[in-house]
Design a protein around this motif. Structure first.
Motif, short mmCIF file in Angstrom:
data_model
loop_
_atom_site.label_atom_id
_atom_site.label_comp_id
_atom_site.label_asym_id
_atom_site.label_seq_id
_atom_site.Cartn_x
_atom_site.Cartn_y
_atom_site.Cartn_z
N SER A 212 0.81 -1.22 0.00
CA SER A 212 0.00 0.00 0.00
C SER A 212 0.84 1.28 0.00
CB SER A 212 -0.92 -0.01 1.22
OG SER A 212 -0.16 -0.27 2.39
N SER A 213 2.12 1.19 0.39
CA SER A 213 3.00 2.36 0.39
C SER A 213 4.45 1.92 0.54
CB SER A 213 2.64 3.32 1.53
OG SER A 213 3.04 2.77 2.77
N GLY A 214 5.37 2.88 0.39
CA GLY A 214 6.78 2.59 0.64
C GLY A 214 7.01 2.29 2.11
N THR A 215 6.28 2.99 2.95
CA THR A 215 6.41 2.79 4.40
C THR A 215 5.98 1.37 4.79
OG1 THR A 215 5.98 5.14 4.72
CG2 THR A 215 5.74 3.73 6.65
N THR A 216 4.84 0.91 4.25
CA THR A 216 4.40 -0.44 4.59
C THR A 216 5.33 -1.48 3.96
OG1 THR A 216 2.74 -0.40 2.82
CG2 THR A 216 1.99 0.13 5.04
N ALA A 217 5.92 -1.15 2.82
CA ALA A 217 6.91 -2.06 2.21
C ALA A 217 8.08 -2.26 3.17
CB ALA A 217 7.40 -1.51 0.87
N LEU A 218 8.59 -1.15 3.75
CA LEU A 218 9.71 -1.24 4.70
C LEU A 218 9.30 -2.02 5.95
CD1 LEU A 218 10.97 2.44 4.36
CD2 LEU A 218 12.39 0.42 3.95
N HIS A 219 8.12 -1.74 6.45
CA HIS A 219 7.60 -2.42 7.65
C HIS A 219 7.55 -3.93 7.41
CE1 HIS A 219 4.15 -2.45 10.87
NE2 HIS A 219 5.05 -3.38 11.09
N SER B 244 17.46 11.21 5.83
CA SER B 244 16.48 10.57 4.96
C SER B 244 15.10 10.98 5.42
CB SER B 244 16.64 9.05 5.05
OG SER B 244 15.71 8.39 4.19
N PHE B 245 14.10 10.48 4.70
CA PHE B 245 12.73 10.62 5.16
C PHE B 245 12.56 9.71 6.39
CE2 PHE B 245 8.13 9.44 4.79
CZ PHE B 245 7.65 10.69 5.13
N ILE B 246 11.72 10.13 7.31
CA ILE B 246 11.65 9.47 8.62
C ILE B 246 11.28 7.98 8.56
CG2 ILE B 246 9.25 10.08 9.17
CD1 ILE B 246 10.67 10.89 12.03
N ALA B 247 10.57 7.58 7.50
CA ALA B 247 10.14 6.19 7.39
C ALA B 247 11.33 5.21 7.34
CB ALA B 247 9.27 6.00 6.16
N SER B 248 12.49 5.69 6.86
CA SER B 248 13.68 4.82 6.79
C SER B 248 14.07 4.30 8.16
CB SER B 248 14.88 5.59 6.21
OG SER B 248 14.56 6.17 4.98
N ALA B 249 13.78 5.07 9.20
CA ALA B 249 14.12 4.65 10.57
C ALA B 249 12.90 4.12 11.30
CB ALA B 249 14.72 5.83 11.33
N CYS C 227 13.25 3.84 -2.15
CA CYS C 227 12.03 4.62 -2.37
C CYS C 227 12.23 5.80 -3.31
CB CYS C 227 11.46 5.09 -1.04
SG CYS C 227 10.66 3.77 -0.11
N GLN C 228 13.50 6.23 -3.48
CA GLN C 228 13.78 7.36 -4.38
C GLN C 228 14.62 6.92 -5.58
OE1 GLN C 228 15.57 10.54 -2.08
NE2 GLN C 228 13.83 10.70 -0.70
N ALA C 229 14.74 5.62 -5.80
CA ALA C 229 15.78 5.16 -6.74
C ALA C 229 15.30 4.16 -7.79
CB ALA C 229 16.95 4.59 -5.95
N SER D 267 8.85 3.19 -3.08
CA SER D 267 7.61 3.94 -2.88
C SER D 267 7.06 4.33 -4.25
CB SER D 267 7.89 5.20 -2.07
OG SER D 267 6.76 6.07 -2.13
N LEU D 268 5.76 4.36 -4.35
CA LEU D 268 5.11 4.80 -5.58
C LEU D 268 4.19 5.98 -5.29
CD1 LEU D 268 4.54 1.17 -6.81
CD2 LEU D 268 6.03 2.85 -7.92
N TYR D 269 4.59 6.75 -4.30
CA TYR D 269 3.87 7.97 -3.90
C TYR D 269 3.88 8.98 -5.06
CZ TYR D 269 2.70 12.14 -1.24
OH TYR D 269 2.11 13.29 -0.80
N ALA D 270 2.96 9.93 -5.00
CA ALA D 270 2.71 10.85 -6.12
C ALA D 270 3.94 11.61 -6.61
CB ALA D 270 1.61 11.83 -5.73
N GLU E 153 -0.56 6.44 -4.33
CA GLU E 153 0.03 5.84 -3.14
C GLU E 153 0.38 4.41 -3.54
OE1 GLU E 153 0.83 7.00 -0.13
OE2 GLU E 153 -0.63 8.54 0.48
N GLY E 154 1.43 3.87 -2.99
CA GLY E 154 1.77 2.48 -3.31
C GLY E 154 3.21 2.20 -2.97
N GLY E 155 3.55 0.92 -2.95
CA GLY E 155 4.93 0.54 -2.65
C GLY E 155 5.23 -0.82 -3.24
C1 LIG Z 1 8.96 8.36 0.02
C2 LIG Z 1 9.92 7.68 0.90
C3 LIG Z 1 9.54 6.70 1.84
C4 LIG Z 1 8.11 6.38 2.16
O1 LIG Z 1 7.32 6.05 1.08
P1 LIG Z 1 5.72 6.29 1.16
O2 LIG Z 1 5.21 5.63 -0.09
O3 LIG Z 1 5.49 7.75 1.18
O4 LIG Z 1 5.23 5.61 2.38
C5 LIG Z 1 10.53 6.04 2.55
N1 LIG Z 1 11.84 6.34 2.38
C6 LIG Z 1 12.23 7.30 1.51
C7 LIG Z 1 13.70 7.56 1.38
C8 LIG Z 1 11.29 8.01 0.76
O5 LIG Z 1 11.71 8.97 -0.06
#
Ligand SMILES: *Cc1c(COP(=O)(O)O)cnc(C)c1O
Length: 368
Positions: free
Chosen positions: A52-59, A79-84, A153-155, A174-177, A185-187
């Motif tokens: 459903s998102s990049g964040t849930t993919a990491l989780h 990085s974006f906070i989801a990385s941690a 998520c950025q690469a 991540s497949l965010y907008a 939204e997506g991952g």
């Molecule tokens: C966008 C992003 C995420 C999270 O992805 P979402 O799809 O927004 O949940 C995680 N890590 C990095 C580095 C990102 O740029």
């Protein structure tokens, strides 16, 4: 205003969505499977699991690697906070290793210093669309028997010495907008480890291998066939869009490098940067950012506060000193680089940066 990001969703995406709606099969069906298989191909990996998102993919990726309470995961503070946060979700502790000043990616020398008997994984972030120093990271992971979970998520489509990122361990996209390709939204998780892939599929969908049979604790972190239909169209355009981003970046750097005080992005030898962000260092960053916005150039700051200094992490007792990341967070500024920029937009960005820094006009032709 020249926007910092612009999702490119057009007629083909609209047609693909309508086709799915008319078919009546909208959740986790054939389109999702096809999207997963094409995505895996793009990364040179065997398995892909859409989320459903990049964040849930990491989780899910951390859970699928059986990382949990008492474990440590070494990642980047810049990085974006989801990385941690993904480590916190599973009860593990994120450990921050400082970055390389030239590339803004995690520094392998610093990773080594942070390894303890509790370290379970290294989570390198391919920041701004540029691969981390993967040879050194692979060597450390091998030596200490650590998992590698790439935050890609950025690469999407970036390479390291000819090899796609996302093929070094388990990787999350991540497949965010605002990403280089999007499903709004997506991952996606990609991996070559069949066991990790199987666990991830179960975790994504209530631990359920068959309808109403639940073998483990899972979640609803699925995506839809609508998202996958958009993703399939976007994936076809990724290479071309990344090429345009690279050309835009080269043009910006050619001119901006002449302005005293500006540090243009450095591309790692033998790697293909996909310029999710085009990020410079600029003197007097906050004031410069405001002047650029006033001048009609949409800019971004990625990221103004390193993760270990976020209130959440301070509250958890983090008081690391990570000077390279801290300095970067005060100096970086992202300029528009997306594929819908025109030559005039690029010239306007260059001229506005020059003006903000009181540097004489640097383009040969006059401003429009
Ligand atoms: C966008 C992003 C995420 C999270 O992805 P979402 O799809 O927004 O949940 C995680 N890590 C990095 C580095 C990102 O740029």
């Amino acid at each position: 205003m020249i926007n910092i990001a612009k999702p490119l969703i057009g007629k083909e995406e609209q047609d693909a969505i309508l086709e799915v709606i008319n078919s009546g099969m909208m959740v986790q069906g054939a389109r999702v499977r096809e999207f997963e298989s094409r995505f895996a191909q793009m990364c040179g990996a065997e398995h892909a699991i859409a989320t459903s998102s990049g964040t849930t993919a990491l989780h899910i990726a951390l859970l699928a690697h059986e990382i949990g309470t008492g474990d440590e995961v070494i990642t980047s503070p810049f990085s974006f906070i989801a990385s941690a946060n993904c480590a916190l979700y599973v009860g593990a502790r994120p450990i921050f290793a400082d970055i390389e000043p030239d590339y803004f990616t995690i520094d392998p020398i610093q990773i080594r210093k942070r390894i303890t008997p509790r370290t379970k994984a290294i989570l390198p972030v391919h920041l701004y669309g540029q691969a981390c120093d993967m040879d050194a990271i692979l060597e450390i992971a091998h030596e200490h028997k650590l998992a590698i979970i790439e935050d890609a998520c950025q690469a999407h489509g970036a390479t390291y010495k000819g090899r796609p990122v996302g093929s070094f361990g388990t990787a999350c996209y991540s497949l965010y907008a605002t990403k280089n390709i999007t499903t709004i939204e997506g991952g996606m998780i990609v991996t070559n480890d069949a066991q990790v892939a199987e666990r991830a599929r179960l975790l994504r969908n209530h631990g359920s291998p068959r309808t109403y049979e639940h073998v483990s604790l899972g979640y609803n972190m699925r995506t839809t066939d609508l998202a996958a239909a958009i993703g399939l169209v976007q994936l076809e355009k990724l290479r071309q869009w990344n090429d345009i981003r690279r050309e835009n970046a080269a043009y910006l750097s050619e001119h901006l490098a002449k302005i005293p005080g500006v540090v243009v992005p450095k591309v790692r030898e033998g790697c293909e940067h996909i310029f999710h962000q085009y990020t410079i260092r600029i003197p007097d960053r906050d004031a410069s950012a405001q002047k650029l916005r006033d001048g009609g150039v949409g800019v971004g700051i990625h990221y103004p506060t390193p993760i270990h200094q976020q209130p959440l992490y301070k509250g958890l007792g983090y008081h690391d000193s990570l000077p390279i990341a801290e300095t970067a967070s005060r100096e970086v500024l992202s300029l528009p680089v997306h594929p819908s920029l025109t030559k005039d937009d690029l010239d306007c960005i260059i001229e506005t940066v020059a003006k903000v820094l009181n540097y004489e006009t640097i383009l040969d032709r006059p401003m429009l």
